[in-house]
Design a protein around this motif. Structure first.
Motif, PDB file in Angstrom:
ATOM      1  N   GLU A 152       0.835  -1.199   0.000  1.00  0.00           N
ATOM      2  CA  GLU A 152       0.000   0.000   0.000  1.00  0.00           C
ATOM      3  C   GLU A 152       0.873   1.254   0.000  1.00  0.00           C
ATOM      4  O   GLU A 152       0.619   2.212  -0.743  1.00  0.00           O
ATOM      5  CB  GLU A 152      -0.913  -0.007   1.222  1.00  0.00           C
TER       6      GLU A 152
ATOM      7  N   SER B 229       6.176  16.041   7.314  1.00  0.00           N
ATOM      8  CA  SER B 229       5.137  15.041   7.642  1.00  0.00           C
ATOM      9  C   SER B 229       5.715  13.873   8.422  1.00  0.00           C
ATOM     10  O   SER B 229       5.467  12.708   8.101  1.00  0.00           O
ATOM     11  CB  SER B 229       4.475  14.546   6.357  1.00  0.00           C
TER      12      SER B 229
ATOM     13  N   SER C  26       3.721   1.898  -8.441  1.00  0.00           N
ATOM     14  CA  SER C  26       3.262   3.276  -8.419  1.00  0.00           C
ATOM     15  C   SER C  26       2.870   3.708  -9.836  1.00  0.00           C
ATOM     16  O   SER C  26       3.536   3.355 -10.818  1.00  0.00           O
ATOM     17  CB  SER C  26       4.375   4.185  -7.899  1.00  0.00           C
TER      18      SER C  26
ATOM     19  N   ARG D 163      -2.495   5.474  10.806  1.00  0.00           N
ATOM     20  CA  ARG D 163      -3.553   4.460  10.881  1.00  0.00           C
ATOM     21  C   ARG D 163      -3.017   3.152  11.445  1.00  0.00           C
ATOM     22  O   ARG D 163      -3.666   2.496  12.271  1.00  0.00           O
ATOM     23  CB  ARG D 163      -4.121   4.227   9.477  1.00  0.00           C
TER      24      ARG D 163
ATOM     25  N   ALA E 263       1.344   4.362  -2.796  1.00  0.00           N
ATOM     26  CA  ALA E 263       1.018   5.711  -2.341  1.00  0.00           C
ATOM     27  C   ALA E 263       2.258   6.588  -2.198  1.00  0.00           C
ATOM     28  O   ALA E 263       2.237   7.573  -1.458  1.00  0.00           O
ATOM     29  CB  ALA E 263       0.279   5.638  -1.002  1.00  0.00           C
TER      30      ALA E 263
ATOM     31  N   PRO F 121       1.636  13.669   3.018  1.00  0.00           N
ATOM     32  CA  PRO F 121       0.395  13.534   3.797  1.00  0.00           C
ATOM     33  C   PRO F 121      -0.239  12.151   3.722  1.00  0.00           C
ATOM     34  O   PRO F 121      -0.737  11.640   4.735  1.00  0.00           O
ATOM     35  CB  PRO F 121      -0.519  14.606   3.191  1.00  0.00           C
ATOM     36  N   GLU F 122      -0.252  11.518   2.555  1.00  0.00           N
ATOM     37  CA  GLU F 122      -0.872  10.209   2.441  1.00  0.00           C
ATOM     38  C   GLU F 122      -0.039   9.138   3.136  1.00  0.00           C
ATOM     39  O   GLU F 122      -0.564   8.258   3.821  1.00  0.00           O
ATOM     40  CB  GLU F 122      -1.078   9.845   0.973  1.00  0.00           C
ATOM     41  N   THR F 123       1.270   9.225   2.988  1.00  0.00           N
ATOM     42  CA  THR F 123       2.157   8.284   3.681  1.00  0.00           C
ATOM     43  C   THR F 123       2.003   8.427   5.187  1.00  0.00           C
ATOM     44  O   THR F 123       1.904   7.430   5.919  1.00  0.00           O
ATOM     45  CB  THR F 123       3.622   8.541   3.265  1.00  0.00           C
TER      46      THR F 123
ATOM     47  N   ARG G  17      -0.598   9.502   6.762  1.00  0.00           N
ATOM     48  CA  ARG G  17      -1.921   8.989   7.145  1.00  0.00           C
ATOM     49  C   ARG G  17      -1.893   7.478   7.328  1.00  0.00           C
ATOM     50  O   ARG G  17      -2.450   6.938   8.291  1.00  0.00           O
ATOM     51  CB  ARG G  17      -2.951   9.358   6.064  1.00  0.00           C
ATOM     52  N   ILE G  18      -1.207   6.768   6.414  1.00  0.00           N
ATOM     53  CA  ILE G  18      -1.140   5.308   6.517  1.00  0.00           C
ATOM     54  C   ILE G  18      -0.366   4.890   7.759  1.00  0.00           C
ATOM     55  O   ILE G  18      -0.773   3.984   8.497  1.00  0.00           O
ATOM     56  CB  ILE G  18      -0.498   4.721   5.243  1.00  0.00           C
TER      57      ILE G  18
ATOM     58  N   GLU H 117       5.221   9.187  -2.043  1.00  0.00           N
ATOM     59  CA  GLU H 117       5.348  10.641  -2.149  1.00  0.00           C
ATOM     60  C   GLU H 117       6.815  11.001  -1.949  1.00  0.00           C
ATOM     61  O   GLU H 117       7.586  10.212  -1.407  1.00  0.00           O
ATOM     62  CB  GLU H 117       4.486  11.328  -1.088  1.00  0.00           C
TER      63      GLU H 117
END
Length: 394
Positions: free
Chosen positions: A22, A58, A94, A42, A26, A34-36, A38-39, A28
């Protein structure tokens, strides 16, 4: 001492592979991920952690406090990818023009595994572990920024040791590689601008052409490395960029811009390069009627594995996987690593783990780089074991 985490790490295999893939999709780049982030956040939810995020990047810092008193250790995993269009053909490749071509997706997944392994035994944990999820390893000095923002004080006291694992797609799967002392080189740059006057290409005698002067400077750079530095502590200095400002084929450039990439294995050698190379080049330019502007740009320091700490690490690795799977490097790598900033402040060790695919070795930083993520349980268990045993030593 019996290995504590091997079986538990194997039980996490499917989860670690899934989150790694995942993260791979994702990917970056740089400091803003930001997405990294977030994972990662989580994946840390529900665990007994004190979590904070960075102000100017981040980053994620997670503190696990054991139920038993003891010191603090730090475990680092980097987060960013590279601006490379992936060409692996993997089902989880990717689709952006960025790629985890240096394995940082595995690094994050391995550290997440170590978090879960240690959190599951928090009641027995003899101290505190700081987990450092760091953006901007690929040239943006994210490690230095996290130190400035307080990652080394996140637990209330500074770590007594720090560890990181870096995967390598060119090393056989499961082989663990490290060494005492200098592990990887420093990386710096020298930007040069040669000022002439430009003019008509048919009448160079009426101009001061900086192009042949730039050629002399390139040769002088190579001679400097060979003749001004000791053979036992060399530097690699490469001219990586050169460009004149002429936009026409019949016009001599007025200026030529160049950049040299500088790699050294000691700060003393880097100081010699920094102090002696620019004035040497300026003198050559002046002798040819040109003016030289030189800007030295320091980047990553030498990645230095503390000898005493690394001897302990090697003993643990020998015990965990057997001496035949532990390689003691004879010489350091001329590549560089952002973990060097942490190792300047905290004694510790960077270890490489082989993740070459079954198809054969692949170079890092390549659009074709493929990593065998079956090594993830090994990564997680080694990081957890190193942290636990260092805490137990007090």
């Amino acid at each position: 001492m019996t290995a504590m985490f091997g079986e538990a790490a194997e039980a996490l295999r499917d989860d670690l592979v899934a989150v790694r893939r995942e993260l791979h999709r994702a990917v970056e780049t740089g400091l803003d991920l930001p997405e990294t982030q977030r994972i990662v956040l989580r994946e840390l939810e529900g665990l007994p952690l004190e979590i904070s995020t960075g102000d100017s990047l981040s980053s994620v810092t997670a503190v696990l406090r054991g139920a038993r008193p003891g010191p603090v250790v730090l475990v680092r995993g980097d987060m960013d990818g590279l601006p490379i269009a992936e060409a692996t053909g993997l089902p989880f490749a990717s689709t952006s023009r960025a790629m985890h071509a240096c394995g940082h997706d595995l690094h994050m997944a391995g550290v997440l595994g170590a978090v879960r392994l240690l959190a599951a035994r928090r009641d027995e944990l003899p101290g505190t572990v700081v987990f450092m999820f760091q953006p901007g390893e690929e040239g943006q000095a994210g490690g230095r920024i996290m130190i400035e923002e307080g990652v080394l004080e996140a637990a209330g006291e500074r770590p007594v040791a720090a560890y990181a694992i870096h995967v390598d797609s060119a090393t056989p799967r499961g082989q663990l590689v490290t060494r005492e002392g200098a592990m990887m080189a420093s990386a710096s740059a020298l930007r040069l601008t040669v000022h002439g006057t430009g003019g008509h290409a048919a009448f160079p005698q009426h101009a001061i052409d900086p192009v042949p002067v730039a050629a002399q400077l390139i040769l002088a750079v190579q001679a400097f490395a060979a003749r001004r530095l000791p053979a036992t502590d060399q530097a690699v200095i490469s001219i990586t960029r050169i460009r004149g400002d002429s936009e026409a084929g019949n016009v001599l450039s007025a200026t030529v811009r160049m950049e040299a990439n500088i790699r050294t294995l000691s700060m003393a050698t880097l100081d010699t390069v920094r102090e002696q190379l620019p004035p040497l080049l300026a003198g050559i330019a002046e002798a040819n009627g040109c003016r030289l502007d030189a800007e030295f740009i320091p980047s990553y320091p030498v990645t230095y594995n503390d000898p005493a700490e690394t001897r302990e690490v090697l003993a643990v690795l020998d015990e965990l996987v057997g001496p035949e799977r532990v390689t003691r490097l004879e010489a350091p790598s001329m590549a560089s690593e952002d973990f060097s900033y942490v190792l300047q402040e905290v004694p510790g060790t960077l270890v490489f783990v082989g993740a070459a695919p079954e198809s054969g070795p692949m170079p890092l930083h390549s659009e074709h780089a493929v990593f065998d993520d079956s090594v993830l349980p090994l990564q997680a268990s080694v990081l957890a074991e190193l942290a636990w045993r260092r805490l137990a030593r007090g």
